[in-house]
Design an enzyme around this catalytic site. Structure first.
Site, PDB file in Angstrom:
ATOM      1  N   GLY A 156      -6.708   4.237  -8.291  1.00 54.97           N
ATOM      2  CA  GLY A 156      -6.942   4.673  -7.016  1.00 54.97           C
ATOM      3  C   GLY A 156      -5.877   4.537  -6.039  1.00 54.97           C
ATOM      4  N   ALA A 157      -5.411   3.233  -6.067  1.00 54.45           N
ATOM      5  CA  ALA A 157      -4.335   3.099  -5.039  1.00 54.45           C
ATOM      6  C   ALA A 157      -3.443   1.711  -5.424  1.00 54.45           C
ATOM      7  CB  ALA A 157      -4.921   2.993  -3.624  1.00 54.45           C
ATOM      8  N   HIS A 174      -9.625  -2.373   0.455  1.00 56.98           N
ATOM      9  CA  HIS A 174      -9.011  -3.271  -0.524  1.00 56.98           C
ATOM     10  C   HIS A 174      -7.677  -3.223  -0.683  1.00 56.98           C
ATOM     11  CE1 HIS A 174      -9.739  -4.148  -5.007  1.00 56.98           C
ATOM     12  NE2 HIS A 174      -8.461  -3.655  -5.063  1.00 56.98           N
ATOM     13  N   GLU A 175      -6.815  -2.204  -0.597  1.00 60.78           N
ATOM     14  CA  GLU A 175      -5.475  -2.484  -0.529  1.00 60.78           C
ATOM     15  C   GLU A 175      -4.962  -3.106   0.667  1.00 60.78           C
ATOM     16  OE1 GLU A 175      -4.633  -1.742  -3.545  1.00 60.78           O
ATOM     17  OE2 GLU A 175      -6.378  -0.408  -3.929  1.00 60.78           O
ATOM     18  N   HIS A 221      -5.527  -7.121   0.023  1.00 59.99           N
ATOM     19  CA  HIS A 221      -4.860  -7.411  -0.959  1.00 59.99           C
ATOM     20  C   HIS A 221      -3.241  -8.049  -0.312  1.00 59.99           C
ATOM     21  CE1 HIS A 221      -6.035  -6.744  -4.727  1.00 59.99           C
ATOM     22  NE2 HIS A 221      -6.050  -5.575  -4.906  1.00 59.99           N
ATOM     23  N   GLU A 257      -1.196  -1.733  -3.840  1.00 55.36           N
ATOM     24  CA  GLU A 257      -1.059  -2.684  -2.590  1.00 55.36           C
ATOM     25  C   GLU A 257       0.415  -3.160  -2.415  1.00 55.36           C
ATOM     26  OE1 GLU A 257      -2.691  -3.449  -5.564  1.00 55.36           O
ATOM     27  OE2 GLU A 257      -2.450  -5.675  -6.029  1.00 55.36           O
TER      28      GLU A 257
HETATM   29  N1  TRP Z   1      -3.717  -3.163  -7.998  1.00 58.46           N
HETATM   30  C1  TRP Z   1      -4.371  -1.945  -7.743  1.00 58.46           C
HETATM   31  C2  TRP Z   1      -5.642  -1.957  -7.173  1.00 58.46           C
HETATM   32  O1  TRP Z   1      -6.375  -2.920  -7.377  1.00 58.46           O
HETATM   33  C3  TRP Z   1      -4.489  -1.264  -9.311  1.00 58.46           C
HETATM   34  C4  TRP Z   1      -3.521  -0.095  -9.864  1.00 58.46           C
HETATM   35  C5  TRP Z   1      -3.036   0.891  -9.284  1.00 58.46           C
HETATM   36  C6  TRP Z   1      -2.997  -0.361 -10.975  1.00 58.46           C
HETATM   37  N2  TRP Z   1      -2.262   1.390  -9.975  1.00 58.46           N
HETATM   38  C7  TRP Z   1      -2.257   0.821 -11.139  1.00 58.46           C
HETATM   39  C8  TRP Z   1      -3.103  -1.061 -12.309  1.00 58.46           C
HETATM   40  C9  TRP Z   1      -1.618   1.302 -12.237  1.00 58.46           C
HETATM   41  C10 TRP Z   1      -2.344  -0.581 -13.538  1.00 58.46           C
HETATM   42  C11 TRP Z   1      -1.612   0.643 -13.492  1.00 58.46           C
HETATM   43  O2  TRP Z   1      -5.966  -1.075  -6.327  1.00 58.46           O
HETATM   44 ZN    ZN Z   2      -7.141  -4.382  -6.350  1.00 61.18          ZN
END
Ligand code: TRP
Ligand code: ZN
Length: 885
Positions: A268-269, A304-305, A308, A271
């Site tokens: 999704g995204a 969410h991001e 973080h 941080e």
């Molecule tokens: N930390 C990211 C989140 O919680 C998760 C994430 C984004 C991720 N891209 C990734 C984890 C690629 C593993 C691989 O939004």
């Molecule tokens: Zn996250």
């Protein structure tokens, strides 16, 4: 496997790093053919380690072409170090030193979308969890935190925008058509939070003044042409920043916050410190192209991001077993944010539905693992509903046990103790316990035990003694590797409804006076009884209010009790839940009838219950829209010993058609009342009215009569908002009407320029329950708009079919299984993360009949026998086979 079976990493083997890295000075020379990365690291021996001698320096690195290594200014010769496919090792190093490495990488050949890669011609990076090692040699583990300086040099015409973490320190031109920028991030961070973006991007800018008066520049970068679709994301960001100040006293800590939206992204995204990178799906929206769910998803993911920055970045994870430390906590925070911005009850219902249909099956399948896993082969396989969503439920339970003020005290202490550190889930729980004096020792089992606990609750009223006894039994089922489980600490929030439907004051035996009408019972033993005194008449219990724990609840409530709760419970979640239990009961009995060849009949009492909700729908359309959806096919499956996808589908469609026919005038009237041409807004009330209207239309289309078809076509052609257009297209894609194909073709013609809308088009076709769906999906693989390298396309078409279309995917001949295995094998060499994610449905094969199990097993065997398989796919396939028996 050509490299032999990949090895599991275990939590119990954790050791602090041998060396610490204080500063990192990176120089990227971005080119069309290759990119050169020069890294200058200042290292020192870790005083926290007890090695007898100075340990060798081992750095992680993968797919790097090593150009040179220099130690304290002296060039090393290949005899001074060893290079393997995964490591650079220097046997003898001083206590403190500077290391300079130069490597060459090929971002344009990187299809795994991990490390540095290209998306639509732009450079971008994704380092979590272990992608930084594909950029340069480094101690790629989150407990090594360093201060970064990043200089990027690139062609100015092609890559006018050069971004990295922190503040822009300097920039300039090199005279040969290239330019450069230097970024400095003052906050020490683990390398998984590093980010780089270089490309032809446009930005939209806004500002935010923090509570203490810092002016922050907010920028969202998109590809040219998308500047008109970032409004909602920007507003969501500003709301998140304000909310975190108000609820947690947490302020943003730099002068700039950048977001970049890219079209090729595995998740999704991300941080990254002050440079969040997003999947375009979670940034770009306008009413004509995005649905209400898209708007809500953007608000949640942007929050969410952003959240973080404190829960994840300022305080990070010691190791990847602690992933839920940041993810569970941050999901809980974004859920609460969305609840405050929209309807709390509706948000809770949606989150619980997700937990039950995605996390519960994981918890009873081959990949079941605790919120804090004990081991993994590939960490990317552990970004799971268990770590994220069950992890958030664990935090929510702590919030319930401590109360909002106690929880805030715990958060304050957590930051006071651990700001700037890499810590564990134990550290988090300790801060919560120490700040409040609440004993969380038994509660911590939630982090260690996999599997969904089951609560069996029965009530007994004693007329003469005016007492009501609730007997609660808990069991935690065995999961792979964890045969024996202990009772855990479960907060059971409950109330008792008197005959008039009002909450009774609750007084437990031994208490002097009643204490409230909604209380938390502490379930801590395998079997326990709670006795309430002074209960004037037989009550109806309202159990697990707000879904106070992620458990499966079995309670001895009659249909009449449930109908009573539906009408009267003061807890909105439980009003919804009562209807779901009734619906589930009914549908499961229809499934049994179907399997036994009996005629299907929908009882009038159920029709009446639905009619009652529908009659009241205008009071809270959003709630009604959720209450009127029958339990999904996926959820019904989770409630069966052996899942029968055909019988479930037939039973549910029968119930939908019967309800449609029985209440046709009511569906029509409710549809009409909520289909007014009001100006489009995305507030909760308007979203609720659209959801209710489309739900009514869905029921009407179950009959597929001329009037329903007319309404659907009218909406399809006339609606402005994508929510309404795509709903109509979805109904048509299930229909037999000749208009179906024109609508599908017309939609593509209208929207082929908008990749995110084309994803919806793929998704609608992949989830059609028509018998020819697999054939259509197979053809769509060759459609010019389908790209196997783009994760959004893969998730929409292949994932939509395998994960979102149980009746077609589980077609008894096994064609669906063969299709999925083929696609996993095709994708694995390009993008193992996405390939492994597609395998979810296979990891739950144990729940199906022996014929389907055998067919799935055969596909899994074909997968594991394939040479060169990634550890990602290997781990899921081999664990699924093991658990299949
Ligand atoms: N930390 C990211 C989140 O919680 C998760 C994430 C984004 C991720 N891209 C990734 C984890 C690629 C593993 C691989 O939004
Ligand atoms: Zn996250």
């Amino acid at each position: 496997m050509d490299k032999g079976t990949p090895k599991a990493i275990r939590l119990q083997d954790y050791r602090p790093p041998a060396h610490l890295i204080d500063t990192v000075d990176l120089h990227f020379d971005l080119g069309e053919d290759a990119t050169t990365v020069r890294a200058v690291l200042s290292l020192r021996r870790n005083p926290a380690r007890d090695d007898a001698e100075n340990p060798p320096l081992t750095l992680d690195g993968q797919r790097l072409e090593l150009v040179s290594v220099t130690l304290d200014g002296k060039a090393l010769s290949p005899d001074d170090y060893t290079v393997t496919p995964d490591h650079l090792t220097i046997p003898r190093v001083p206590d403190a030193f500077t290391l300079e490495t130069v490597v060459r990488i090929k971002p344009q050949e990187n299809t795994a979308l991990e490390g540095l890669y290209k998306s639509s011609g732009n450079f971008c990076s994704q380092c979590e969890a272990e992608g930084f090692r594909k950029i340069t040699y480094f101690a790629d583990r989150p407990d090594v935190m360093a201060r970064y300086t990043t200089t990027i040099t690139a062609d100015k015409a092609r890559y006018p925008v050069l971004l990295s973490n922190g503040n822009l320190a300097d920039s300039g031109e090199t005279g040969d058509g290239r330019h450069w920028a230097r970024w400095e991030d003052p906050f020490p961070k683990p390398c998984y939070l590093f980010a780089l973006v270089a490309g032809n991007l446009r930005h939209v800018e806004d500002r935010f003044r923090t509570a203490s008066g810092r002016d922050v520049t907010l920028r969202i970068y998109v590809e040219p042409g998308n500047e008109d679709k970032v409004d909602h994301a920007m507003r969501s960001l500003i709301k998140s920043m304000r909310w975190d100040e108000e609820v947690y006293g947490l302020e943003y800590d730099l002068d700039i916050f950048n977001i970049v939206a890219v079209g090729d992204f595995n998740m999704g995204a991300m941080e990254n410190k002050s440079l969040n990178v997003f999947n375009t799906k979670y940034i770009l929206a306008k009413p004509e192209t995005a649905t209400d769910q898209d708007f809500l998803g953007i608000e949640a993911v942007v929050a969410h991001e952003y959240f973080h920055n404190w829960t994840g970045n300022r305080v990070t994870c010691r190791d990847w077993f602690q992933l839920s430390l940041k993810e569970g906590l941050t999901v809980f925070r974004d859920q609460e944010f969305s609840s405050d911005m929209n309807s709390r009850a509706v948000k809770r219902i949606a989150d619980v539905q997700r937990l039950r249909t995605v996390q519960f099956p994981e918890d009873s399948g081959a990949m079941a693992h605790p919120v804090r896993p004990d081991s993994y082969v590939e960490i990317n396989n552990f970004y799971t509903p268990t770590v994220y969503d069950k992890g958030a439920e664990v935090i929510r339970m702590i919030h319930t046990l401590l109360g909002p003020q106690g929880f805030r005290k715990g958060m304050d202490l957590y930051f006071q103790r651990h700001d700037g550190q890499a810590v564990t889930c134990d550290d988090f729980v300790a801060a919560m316990a120490d700040a409040t004096g609440v004993d969380l020792s038994q509660f911590k089992l939630w982090y260690r035990q996999a599997g969904t606990p089951e609560l069996d609750v029965s009530g007994a009223y004693d007329d003469a003694a005016r007492t009501y006894r609730l007997t609660v039994k808990q069991t935690v089922p065995p999961t792979p590797g964890q045969p024996d489980k202990q009772p855990t600490h479960i907060p059971l929030v409950m109330g008792l409804l008197g005959p008039d439907g009002a909450d009774l004051p609750l007084r437990l035996k031994g208490e002097d006076a009643p204490a409230g009408t909604s209380r938390t019972l502490h379930v801590t033993q395998a079997e326990q009884t709670f006795e309430f005194v002074d209960v004037p008449a037989r009550p109806v219990p309202s159990l697990l209010r707000g879904f106070s724990a992620p458990v499966k609840l079995k309670a001895d409530l009659s249909d009449a009790d449930l109908t009573f709760l539906m009408a009267n419970d003061s807890d909105a979640f439980n009003r919804w839940e009562a209807g779901q239990i009734l619906g589930t009961r009914l549908l499961l009995s229809l499934v049994a009838d179907q399997q036994a060849g009996r005629e299907l009949v929908l009882p009038q009492s159920f029709i009446d219950a639905v009619a009652a909700v529908l009659k009241d729908a205008d009071r809270d359309p959003a709630f009604a829209a959720q209450a009127l959806v029958l339990p999904t096919e996926a959820y019904l499956g989770t409630q069966m010993e052996v899942i029968d996808p055909d019988a479930i589908h037939t039973a549910r469609e029968f119930a939908r058609r019967t309800l449609a026919k029985a209440l046709r005038p009511e569906w029509l009237a409710t549809h009409r009342r909520n289909a007014g041409n009001e100006p489009f807004t995305v507030d909760a009330a308007a979203i609720g009215r659209r959801a209710l209207k489309n739900l009514c239309l869905a029921y009407l289309m179950a009959l597929e009569d001329e009037e329903a078809l007319g309404l659907t076509l009218g909406q399809y052609h006339g609606a402005q908002a994508m929510t309404d257009v795509i709903a109509a297209l979805q109904f048509l894609s299930n229909a037999d009407a000749p208009e179906r194909e024109d609508a599908i073709a017309g939609f593509y013609e209208r929207w082929k320029g908008e990749p995110l809308v084309v994803d919806k088009w793929f998704g609608v076709q992949a989830t059609s329950h028509r018998a020819d769906t697999l054939e259509r999906v197979t053809k769509l693989l060759d459609h010019p708009a389908f790209e196997i390298r783009n994760p959004n396309k893969v998730y929409a078409l292949i994932g939509g079919f395998a994960g979102g279309n149980p009746v077609r995917f589980h077609e008894a001949g096994g064609a669906g299984y063969r299709f999925l295995a083929d696609q996993v094998l095709r994708l694995d060499p390009m993008n193992p993360q996405v390939a492994a994610r597609l395998m979810g449905p296979f990891s739950r094969l144990r729940r199906y009949d022996s014929k389907r199990r055998a067919l799935m097993r055969a596909e899994l065997e074909r997968i594991v026998a394939t040479p060169g398989l990634s550890p990602d796919v290997f781990e899921v396939a081999s664990k699924s086979l093991e658990a299949a028996g």
